[in-house]
Design a protein around this motif. Structure first.
Motif, PDB file in Angstrom:
ATOM      1  N   LYS A   1      61.549   3.870-113.358  1.00  0.00           N
ATOM      2  CA  LYS A   1      61.731   2.898-114.154  1.00  0.00           C
ATOM      3  C   LYS A   1      62.582   2.961-115.617  1.00  0.00           C
ATOM      4  O   LYS A   1      63.413   4.283-115.473  1.00  0.00           O
ATOM      5  N   ILE A   2      62.977   2.123-116.066  1.00  0.00           N
ATOM      6  CA  ILE A   2      63.977   2.428-117.492  1.00  0.00           C
ATOM      7  C   ILE A   2      62.968   1.956-118.535  1.00  0.00           C
ATOM      8  O   ILE A   2      62.077   1.065-118.794  1.00  0.00           O
ATOM      9  N   LEU A   3      63.334   2.926-119.599  1.00  0.00           N
ATOM     10  CA  LEU A   3      62.618   2.723-120.947  1.00  0.00           C
ATOM     11  C   LEU A   3      63.217   2.344-121.999  1.00  0.00           C
ATOM     12  O   LEU A   3      64.228   2.528-122.186  1.00  0.00           O
TER      13      LEU A   3
ATOM     14  N   SER B   1      58.895  11.764-117.002  1.00  0.00           N
ATOM     15  CA  SER B   1      59.070  11.840-115.504  1.00  0.00           C
ATOM     16  C   SER B   1      59.169  10.589-114.922  1.00  0.00           C
ATOM     17  O   SER B   1      59.502  10.451-113.746  1.00  0.00           O
ATOM     18  N   ASP B   2      58.484   9.340-115.625  1.00  0.00           N
ATOM     19  CA  ASP B   2      58.409   8.111-115.048  1.00  0.00           C
ATOM     20  C   ASP B   2      59.702   7.597-115.177  1.00  0.00           C
ATOM     21  O   ASP B   2      59.929   6.344-114.604  1.00  0.00           O
ATOM     22  N   TYR B   3      60.687   7.849-115.635  1.00  0.00           N
ATOM     23  CA  TYR B   3      61.959   7.131-116.262  1.00  0.00           C
ATOM     24  C   TYR B   3      63.428   7.800-115.648  1.00  0.00           C
ATOM     25  O   TYR B   3      63.427   8.867-115.755  1.00  0.00           O
TER      26      TYR B   3
ATOM     27  N   GLY C   1      67.978  14.758-115.101  1.00  0.00           N
ATOM     28  CA  GLY C   1      68.955  14.094-114.404  1.00  0.00           C
ATOM     29  C   GLY C   1      69.203  12.610-114.758  1.00  0.00           C
ATOM     30  O   GLY C   1      70.129  11.932-114.082  1.00  0.00           O
ATOM     31  N   GLY C   2      68.555  11.887-115.781  1.00  0.00           N
ATOM     32  CA  GLY C   2      68.665  10.762-116.168  1.00  0.00           C
ATOM     33  C   GLY C   2      69.642  10.614-117.053  1.00  0.00           C
ATOM     34  O   GLY C   2      70.453  11.458-117.551  1.00  0.00           O
TER      35      GLY C   2
ATOM     36  N   ALA D   1      64.079  14.975-122.310  1.00  0.00           N
ATOM     37  CA  ALA D   1      63.501  15.355-121.007  1.00  0.00           C
ATOM     38  C   ALA D   1      64.242  14.243-120.202  1.00  0.00           C
ATOM     39  O   ALA D   1      64.117  15.015-118.844  1.00  0.00           O
ATOM     40  N   ILE D   2      64.269  13.361-120.356  1.00  0.00           N
ATOM     41  CA  ILE D   2      65.071  12.413-119.536  1.00  0.00           C
ATOM     42  C   ILE D   2      66.219  12.965-118.963  1.00  0.00           C
ATOM     43  O   ILE D   2      66.570  13.053-117.713  1.00  0.00           O
TER      44      ILE D   2
END
Length: 225
Positions: free
Chosen positions: A3-5, A92-94, A126-127, A121-122
């Motif tokens: 997802k995107i936060l 880790s969800d994003y 690699g986010g 963290a994102i």
């Protein structure tokens, strides 16, 4: 698919005034419309969680798509009424975090260490860390290592000093995004005032002003394909 936060403000007024501010609606809705159309789910977070106010001036700049999302039960409940708290979010969800603007963010984004920790963290997984307009305030003080600002030697953009003057808010904001970004070592890039402009430097994607939300979303989607 991760997802995107979406990060929103809790601030209702310019400090020490009765002048209302809050989220600039289009900076959330235009981004969300674009990424949802590509199949991405979003969550909404704010520094305190819960209620998110709207900058009343932003309601003048709406179209049918903006209003449709604004009027939806999902947006009313998850974004404006029951936004998440940073400590309740798992990075880790994003695949990305997106800092919206509106002048309110100038007071509650810059020093929020929980949001900074989420952003790092994102990035580390690699986010992408993204922002639009005043939302750049959420990136200004992030340090990726002690004494080193994340934006140092990076090409970024955000609401410019010239745009702040044109908005009539230069004397009431607590700082100028362009000045702080430059002082923290960033290469602050901008185009004509109030024209859509977004720029990418590695895992950072930033947009200049309220008209740049879709451009940020489109750059992010290109990277997430």
């Amino acid at each position: 698919m991760k997802k995107i936060l979406i990060v929103l403000t809790n601030v209702t007024r310019y400090a020490h005034t009765t002048d209302a501010t809050g989220l600039w609606l289009g900076e959330a809705t235009e981004f969300v419309e674009t990424v949802q159309a590509a199949g991405y789910q979003v969550d909404y977070v704010s520094p305190q969680g819960g209620f998110v106010p709207l900058d009343p001036r932003s309601m003048r700049y709406t179209d049918e798509a903006n209003l449709t999302l604004y009027e939806s039960t999902d947006f009313q409940q998850r974004a404006l009424t029951h936004s998440l708290r940073p400590q309740d979010v798992q990075a880790s969800d994003y695949a990305a975090i997106y800092y919206t603007g509106g002048h309110g963010v100038m007071w509650d984004f810059p020093e929020n260490t929980d949001l900074q920790t989420l952003s790092l963290a994102i990035l580390q997984q690699g986010g992408f860390v993204t922002s639009v307009c005043h939302g750049i305030a959420g990136l200004l003080n992030i340090q990726d290592r002690p004494g080193h600002y994340l934006i140092a030697n990076r090409r970024i953009t955000g609401f410019t000093t010239a745009e702040e003057i044109l908005a009539g808010k230069k004397k009431v904001v607590p700082f100028l995004n362009q000045t702080v970004a430059t002082n923290h070592g960033a290469h602050f890039v901008h185009k004509r005032a109030y024209k859509s402009f977004a720029i990418q430097d590695g895992q950072l994607i930033t947009g200049q002003n309220p008209f740049s939300a879709k451009a940020v979303a489109q750059r992010l989607l290109t990277n997430l394909k």
